[in-house]
Design an enzyme around this catalytic site. Structure first.
Site, short mmCIF file in Angstrom:
data_model
loop_
_atom_site.label_atom_id
_atom_site.label_comp_id
_atom_site.label_asym_id
_atom_site.label_seq_id
_atom_site.Cartn_x
_atom_site.Cartn_y
_atom_site.Cartn_z
N LYS A 44 0.83 -1.22 0.00
CA LYS A 44 0.00 0.00 0.00
C LYS A 44 0.87 1.26 0.00
O LYS A 44 0.57 2.23 -0.69
CB LYS A 44 -0.92 0.00 1.23
CG LYS A 44 -2.09 -0.95 1.06
CD LYS A 44 -3.26 -0.62 1.95
CE LYS A 44 -2.98 -0.72 3.41
NZ LYS A 44 -4.14 -0.47 4.25
N GLU A 165 -1.85 -10.84 -2.77
CA GLU A 165 -2.68 -10.82 -3.99
C GLU A 165 -3.19 -9.40 -4.20
O GLU A 165 -3.77 -8.80 -3.29
CB GLU A 165 -3.87 -11.77 -3.86
CG GLU A 165 -4.62 -11.86 -5.19
CD GLU A 165 -6.02 -12.48 -5.09
OE1 GLU A 165 -6.19 -13.59 -5.57
OE2 GLU A 165 -6.92 -11.81 -4.53
N ALA A 177 -18.64 -5.50 -9.30
CA ALA A 177 -18.17 -6.61 -8.46
C ALA A 177 -18.77 -6.55 -7.05
O ALA A 177 -19.16 -7.57 -6.49
CB ALA A 177 -16.65 -6.62 -8.37
P1 0O2 Z 1 -12.40 -12.62 -0.77
O1 0O2 Z 1 -13.17 -12.63 0.49
O2 0O2 Z 1 -12.99 -11.69 -1.82
O3 0O2 Z 1 -10.96 -12.45 -0.63
P2 0O2 Z 1 -6.67 -19.19 -6.41
O4 0O2 Z 1 -6.57 -20.57 -5.91
O5 0O2 Z 1 -6.71 -18.16 -5.27
O6 0O2 Z 1 -5.69 -18.81 -7.48
P3 0O2 Z 1 -9.35 -18.43 -6.89
O7 0O2 Z 1 -9.67 -18.38 -5.42
O8 0O2 Z 1 -10.40 -19.01 -7.81
O9 0O2 Z 1 -8.03 -19.19 -7.16
O10 0O2 Z 1 -8.93 -16.98 -7.34
P4 0O2 Z 1 -9.57 -15.97 -8.36
O11 0O2 Z 1 -10.85 -16.45 -8.95
O12 0O2 Z 1 -8.51 -15.53 -9.29
O13 0O2 Z 1 -9.90 -14.75 -7.42
C1 0O2 Z 1 -10.70 -14.90 -6.31
C2 0O2 Z 1 -11.18 -13.53 -5.86
O14 0O2 Z 1 -11.57 -12.73 -6.98
C3 0O2 Z 1 -12.41 -13.65 -4.99
O15 0O2 Z 1 -11.98 -13.75 -3.67
C4 0O2 Z 1 -13.16 -12.37 -5.28
O16 0O2 Z 1 -12.63 -11.31 -4.51
C5 0O2 Z 1 -12.84 -12.12 -6.74
N1 0O2 Z 1 -13.79 -12.77 -7.66
C6 0O2 Z 1 -13.54 -13.83 -8.47
N2 0O2 Z 1 -14.62 -14.14 -9.20
C7 0O2 Z 1 -15.57 -13.25 -8.87
C8 0O2 Z 1 -16.94 -13.05 -9.33
O17 0O2 Z 1 -17.47 -13.74 -10.18
N3 0O2 Z 1 -17.62 -12.01 -8.74
C9 0O2 Z 1 -17.06 -11.21 -7.78
N4 0O2 Z 1 -17.81 -10.21 -7.28
N5 0O2 Z 1 -15.78 -11.39 -7.34
C10 0O2 Z 1 -15.06 -12.39 -7.88
P5 0O2 Z 1 -12.76 -14.71 -2.64
O18 0O2 Z 1 -12.14 -16.03 -2.70
O19 0O2 Z 1 -14.21 -14.63 -2.87
O20 0O2 Z 1 -12.47 -14.13 -1.26
#
Ligand code: 0O2
Length: 224
Positions: A44, A165, A177
């Site tokens: 940050k 991340e 989102a």
């Molecule tokens: P939080 O509470 O938001 O942190 P990985 O094993 O981590 O590489 P993953 O978990 O499938 O694989 O990662 P991805 O899909 O690249 O990214 C996950 C995060 O992206 C999610 O975090 C969300 O913040 C966001 N995200 C991914 N897909 C969507 C979607 O369809 N809609 C919305 N609104 N956000 C999405 P988490 O895991 O939900 O946790």
């Protein structure tokens, strides 16, 4: 007394093994939290430095706002179980790349790639993984640029490389989102296909608006 099932705790009391293990796990998670919070702070701070420098040189901030979060212990445990990994602080360090998350909200799409490029070129940071959901949106319509970098965290006696991340997106992408997340992403009930399609259509309209706004910005900029 079965000695194998008893330990001396930190104040010299004899405690059952299970309690000692729970106490140890608690301290390990606390240390983990501190480490990842420090890593997120470093990212940050660096982002604010870029933003301020850009603003000084070009009289415009590329970054609208920066947020960070550390994954909750419940979320960490849930993700480890989902992926079939052992549940411990060590296992979380080994297998999870998103314990520390930084979300950067930019004004324009070009700003996203400029910020990602600066972080990639930073001498102390190492790029681990990139997922460009702007060029390749998720089936839901989700758009954002994701990258994982490791940053060095200097503690009193040790130095550790810690993954962070980073999700970089425009205000418009974030608007979609946030609403979609609330409506759909974490709910246990199945959203009808027609509504999923409608949400995706909204994401596409928003994406076109993002491109038009960037185009307007460039045209105005060229007038100067
Ligand atoms: P939080 O509470 O938001 O942190 P990985 O094993 O981590 O590489 P993953 O978990 O499938 O694989 O990662 P991805 O899909 O690249 O990214 C996950 C995060 O992206 C999610 O975090 C969300 O913040 C966001 N995200 C991914 N897909 C969507 C979607 O369809 N809609 C919305 N609104 N956000 C999405 P988490 O895991 O939900 O946790």
């Amino acid at each position: 007394m079965d000695e194998q099932n008893f330990y001396l705790d930190t104040i010299g009391q004899i405690v059952p093994a299970q309690r000692e293990q729970i106490i140890n796990a608690f301290y390990e998670f606390l240390e983990l939290e501190h480490l990842y919070e420090s890593a997120a702070e470093i990212v940050k701070t660096q982002l604010s430095i870029y933003d301020n420098e850009f603003s000084m040189k070009f009289q415009r901030n590329p970054i609208h706002n920066i947020k960070s979060r550390i994954k909750s212990p419940q979320s960490i445990v849930g993700k480890l179980q989902k992926k079939g990994h052992p549940v411990s602080a060590k296992s979380a360090e080994q297998h999870l790349m998103d314990i520390a998350g930084v979300r950067v909200i930019c004004y324009y799409i070009d700003d996203i790639y400029a910020i990602a490029e600066l972080l990639t070129r930073h001498d102390e940071f190492k790029l681990v993984k990139v997922k460009d959901y702007i060029k390749n949106p998720k089936p839901s319509g989700y758009r954002s640029f994701h990258m994982v970098i490791t940053v060095p965290v200097y503690m009193a006696a040790t130095k550790k490389r810690v993954p962070v991340e980073i999700q970089i997106r425009t205000i418009a992408m974030d608007f979609w989102a946030a609403l979609e997340h609330q409506l759909h992403y974490k709910t246990s009930c199945e959203v009808p296909l027609s509504l999923k399609e409608e949400l995706k259509e909204c994401a596409e309209i928003i994406s076109m608006t993002d491109l038009r706004m960037q185009d307007i910005y460039q045209q105005i900029h060229e007038l100067d």
